[in-house]
Design a protein around this motif. Structure first.
Motif, mmCIF file in Angstrom:
data_model
loop_
_atom_site.group_PDB
_atom_site.id
_atom_site.type_symbol
_atom_site.label_atom_id
_atom_site.label_comp_id
_atom_site.label_asym_id
_atom_site.label_seq_id
_atom_site.Cartn_x
_atom_site.Cartn_y
_atom_site.Cartn_z
ATOM 1 N N GLU A 87 0.827 -1.211 0.000
ATOM 2 C CA GLU A 87 0.000 0.000 0.000
ATOM 3 C C GLU A 87 0.860 1.259 0.000
ATOM 4 O O GLU A 87 0.603 2.210 -0.734
ATOM 5 C CB GLU A 87 -0.908 0.017 1.238
ATOM 6 C CG GLU A 87 -2.174 -0.793 1.101
ATOM 7 C CD GLU A 87 -3.083 -0.587 2.309
ATOM 8 O OE1 GLU A 87 -2.796 0.310 3.131
ATOM 9 O OE2 GLU A 87 -4.072 -1.325 2.431
ATOM 10 N N GLN A 88 1.874 1.259 0.851
ATOM 11 C CA GLN A 88 2.707 2.454 0.970
ATOM 12 C C GLN A 88 3.528 2.713 -0.286
ATOM 13 O O GLN A 88 3.752 3.855 -0.674
ATOM 14 C CB GLN A 88 3.616 2.325 2.194
ATOM 15 C CG GLN A 88 2.885 2.425 3.505
ATOM 16 C CD GLN A 88 2.079 3.715 3.603
ATOM 17 O OE1 GLN A 88 2.636 4.798 3.726
ATOM 18 N NE2 GLN A 88 0.754 3.600 3.522
ATOM 19 N N ARG A 96 4.300 10.964 -6.155
ATOM 20 C CA ARG A 96 5.204 11.419 -7.217
ATOM 21 C C ARG A 96 4.412 11.845 -8.464
ATOM 22 O O ARG A 96 4.732 12.854 -9.095
ATOM 23 C CB ARG A 96 6.207 10.321 -7.561
ATOM 24 C CG ARG A 96 7.199 10.024 -6.441
ATOM 25 C CD ARG A 96 8.333 9.161 -6.925
ATOM 26 N NE ARG A 96 7.895 7.812 -7.281
ATOM 27 C CZ ARG A 96 7.837 6.796 -6.425
ATOM 28 N NH1 ARG A 96 8.168 6.983 -5.152
ATOM 29 N NH2 ARG A 96 7.463 5.587 -6.822
ATOM 30 N N VAL A 97 3.373 11.071 -8.806
ATOM 31 C CA VAL A 97 2.531 11.417 -9.962
ATOM 32 C C VAL A 97 1.815 12.745 -9.709
ATOM 33 O O VAL A 97 1.759 13.623 -10.588
ATOM 34 C CB VAL A 97 1.502 10.298 -10.237
ATOM 35 C CG1 VAL A 97 0.472 10.753 -11.268
ATOM 36 C CG2 VAL A 97 2.209 9.040 -10.709
ATOM 37 N N ALA A 98 1.267 12.909 -8.498
ATOM 38 C CA ALA A 98 0.530 14.127 -8.163
ATOM 39 C C ALA A 98 1.460 15.340 -8.138
ATOM 40 O O ALA A 98 1.078 16.443 -8.554
ATOM 41 C CB ALA A 98 -0.169 13.963 -6.811
ATOM 42 N N GLU A 99 2.680 15.163 -7.654
ATOM 43 C CA GLU A 99 3.645 16.265 -7.645
ATOM 44 C C GLU A 99 3.992 16.692 -9.069
ATOM 45 O O GLU A 99 4.103 17.897 -9.362
ATOM 46 C CB GLU A 99 4.908 15.852 -6.890
ATOM 47 C CG GLU A 99 4.725 15.790 -5.378
ATOM 48 C CD GLU A 99 5.937 15.225 -4.666
ATOM 49 O OE1 GLU A 99 6.087 15.480 -3.466
ATOM 50 O OE2 GLU A 99 6.738 14.503 -5.317
ATOM 51 N N GLU A 164 -5.321 19.412 -4.684
ATOM 52 C CA GLU A 164 -6.193 18.529 -3.911
ATOM 53 C C GLU A 164 -5.760 17.073 -4.071
ATOM 54 O O GLU A 164 -5.707 16.314 -3.099
ATOM 55 C CB GLU A 164 -7.635 18.706 -4.364
ATOM 56 C CG GLU A 164 -8.635 17.913 -3.547
ATOM 57 C CD GLU A 164 -10.069 18.211 -3.941
ATOM 58 O OE1 GLU A 164 -10.919 17.345 -3.701
ATOM 59 O OE2 GLU A 164 -10.325 19.309 -4.479
ATOM 60 N N ARG A 165 -5.438 16.678 -5.311
ATOM 61 C CA ARG A 165 -4.988 15.295 -5.540
ATOM 62 C C ARG A 165 -3.676 15.020 -4.819
ATOM 63 O O ARG A 165 -3.467 13.921 -4.290
ATOM 64 C CB ARG A 165 -4.845 15.039 -7.042
ATOM 65 C CG ARG A 165 -6.187 14.922 -7.767
ATOM 66 C CD ARG A 165 -6.010 14.441 -9.193
ATOM 67 N NE ARG A 165 -5.312 15.420 -10.016
ATOM 68 C CZ ARG A 165 -5.900 16.439 -10.641
ATOM 69 N NH1 ARG A 165 -7.209 16.621 -10.525
ATOM 70 N NH2 ARG A 165 -5.192 17.268 -11.389
ATOM 71 N N LEU A 166 -2.784 16.026 -4.776
ATOM 72 C CA LEU A 166 -1.520 15.848 -4.058
ATOM 73 C C LEU A 166 -1.774 15.698 -2.562
ATOM 74 O O LEU A 166 -1.177 14.835 -1.900
ATOM 75 C CB LEU A 166 -0.598 17.039 -4.317
ATOM 76 C CG LEU A 166 0.749 17.015 -3.565
ATOM 77 C CD1 LEU A 166 1.539 15.749 -3.887
ATOM 78 C CD2 LEU A 166 1.577 18.246 -3.882
ATOM 79 N N ALA A 169 -3.020 12.262 -1.926
ATOM 80 C CA ALA A 169 -1.951 11.275 -2.067
ATOM 81 C C ALA A 169 -1.029 11.309 -0.854
ATOM 82 O O ALA A 169 -0.628 10.262 -0.325
ATOM 83 C CB ALA A 169 -1.148 11.546 -3.347
ATOM 84 N N VAL A 170 -0.701 12.501 -0.381
ATOM 85 C CA VAL A 170 0.165 12.629 0.800
ATOM 86 C C VAL A 170 -0.520 12.050 2.027
ATOM 87 O O VAL A 170 0.107 11.399 2.868
ATOM 88 C CB VAL A 170 0.538 14.117 1.032
ATOM 89 C CG1 VAL A 170 1.196 14.299 2.394
ATOM 90 C CG2 VAL A 170 1.466 14.600 -0.072
ATOM 91 N N GLU A 171 -1.837 12.265 2.146
ATOM 92 C CA GLU A 171 -2.592 11.751 3.290
ATOM 93 C C GLU A 171 -2.523 10.230 3.364
ATOM 94 O O GLU A 171 -2.547 9.638 4.447
ATOM 95 C CB GLU A 171 -4.051 12.206 3.189
ATOM 96 C CG GLU A 171 -4.911 11.831 4.379
ATOM 97 C CD GLU A 171 -4.569 12.591 5.640
ATOM 98 O OE1 GLU A 171 -4.756 12.025 6.724
ATOM 99 O OE2 GLU A 171 -4.098 13.736 5.536
#
Length: 396
Positions: A87-88, A96-99, A164-166, A169-171
């Motif tokens: 999962e992680q 990385r994709v969101a960034e 928002e997507r980033l 993803a970070v969460e």
């Protein structure tokens, strides 16, 4: 229903509990951080704090409400760790994709602004030179402004969506940061005598017959039943209790981490507590070191009395390991009691950086094995004995 059933149990009582749990015919719900106990379960419900606030609100600086969310995993603790690792890995990939998407949207918004600025300058030039009828130029200007507004709103919405997507993803990535510290001054040369015990009789009846020596950067596990005298021995070596007879001699600076974690002054901040143990260190040096113990920025200014259990443990560990002179003998008394799994992992990584001699009194076999124990001592029937690692045994 069992709530942390192995806390404060010695190794022998734990073995009996593990057997009882393994043989239990009914339904059992266990709240625990004991990894060996968790190897006996059929499912794991992972309760983790998450931010329920709108992502856009957090982007704008608004605080989110933190609540618990349960995720179910089939199998025992080993299966849970494997599933969590997968999962992680996926969550970090999504970050990385969101960034990358966020960077792209920022570039496109910047390019759009530049393009609109060029168009505005061109329109102003045409107006100044009056190359077209005023009514035509006015209509062209209004259309350009309307188009520019729509274009700007579209790119701003895309940028907000990327942020928002980033955030989401970070969460999804766990924030169980690891302690990483450089402690070169704790190093002890191999073969150097660190501690000597000679015909030692302790309060409450325990004893160390003959002599005992600890040399070099050895890592010693001290095990035995509750009440056998392990804590008394450590407190005697630390100078907190006088021996009944015999003597204990430490040839290097030592520090003792007691079970009670009563080393800190509750009314002082974390930084000020560390400064008490390292009076020669500058404020910048203390704060830089505390950041590696996960007390960054304002967190270093929290009063010790306000800290959670895990934070208090980290602050106490920081105060002892950053003390001056640097401790070349560190003694820990049941350090994993009441620590969650993330905090135990943080302790383990901190001890990886420690280059001095180590004595740990504990009933937590997985933890002892993770810190690289080189000698096993058993306090039994009032006597200290050295035993082979295979004689320690593991719960069946």
């Amino acid at each position: 229903l069992l709530d942390e059933p192995t806390n404060n149990l010695d190794l022998y009582a734990r073995r009996r509990l593990y057997t009882a749990v393994g043989n239990w015919p009914g339904v059992m719900v266990v709240v625990s951080h004991d990894r060996e106990l968790l190897e006996l379960v059929d499912q794991i419900a992972d309760l983790r704090r998450v931010n329920t606030a709108a992502r856009s609100a957090s982007v704008e600086g608004g605080g989110g409400r933190r609540v618990g969310e349960v995720t179910w995993y089939g199998g025992n603790y080993t299966a849970y760790e494997e599933a969590l690792a997968v999962e992680q890995e996926a969550a970090e990939r999504m970050v990385r994709v969101a960034e990358a998407d966020l960077r792209k949207q920022k570039r496109e918004l910047s390019d759009a602004h530049a393009k609109l600025a060029r168009s505005k300058r061109y329109g102003q030039k045409m107006w100044d030179q009056k190359r077209e009828p005023k009514i035509v130029m006015g209509a062209r200007k209004r259309a350009a402004q309307e188009s520019a507004g729509k274009h700007r709103i579209m790119h701003e919405e895309r940028l907000a969506g990327a942020k928002e997507r980033l955030d989401e993803a970070v969460e999804a990535v766990r924030d169980d940061d690891e302690i990483r510290v450089d402690l070169p001054y704790t190093a002890v040369p191999p073969g150097r005598t660190v501690l000597t015990l000679t015909d030692l009789e302790l309060a409450y009846g325990a004893r160390v017959d003959g002599g005992f020596e600890l040399r070099g950067p050895e890592r010693v596990a001290l095990i035995g039943r509750n009440g056998a005298g392990k804590t008394t021995l450590l407190r005697t070596v630390a100078g907190e209790l006088p021996p009944v007879s015999g003597e204990t001699t430490a040839q290097v600076p030592l520090r003792f981490l007691p079970q009670r974690l009563d080393v800190l002054d509750g009314e002082l901040s974390v930084a000020d507590n560390v400064a008490r143990f390292a009076p020669g260190a500058t404020n910048n040096r203390i704060r830089a070191s505390l950041a590696r113990f996960l007390f960054r920025g304002a967190r270093a200014d929290q009063k010790a009395v306000t800290l959670s259990g895990g934070e208090r443990f980290r602050a106490t560990l920081a105060a002892l390991m950053l003390a001056e002179p640097a401790p070349q003998l560190l003694m820990l008394d049941e350090p994993t009691n009441n620590l969650d799994i993330a905090s135990v992992r943080q302790l383990t990584t901190a001890l990886e950086s420690y280059e001095g001699a180590l004595i740990v009194a504990s009933h937590d076999l997985p933890f002892l094995e993770s810190v690289g124990i080189t000698r096993w001592l058993l306090m039994e029937e009032g006597e200290l004995k050295e035993i082979a690692p295979e004689a320690v045994g593991r719960p069946g």
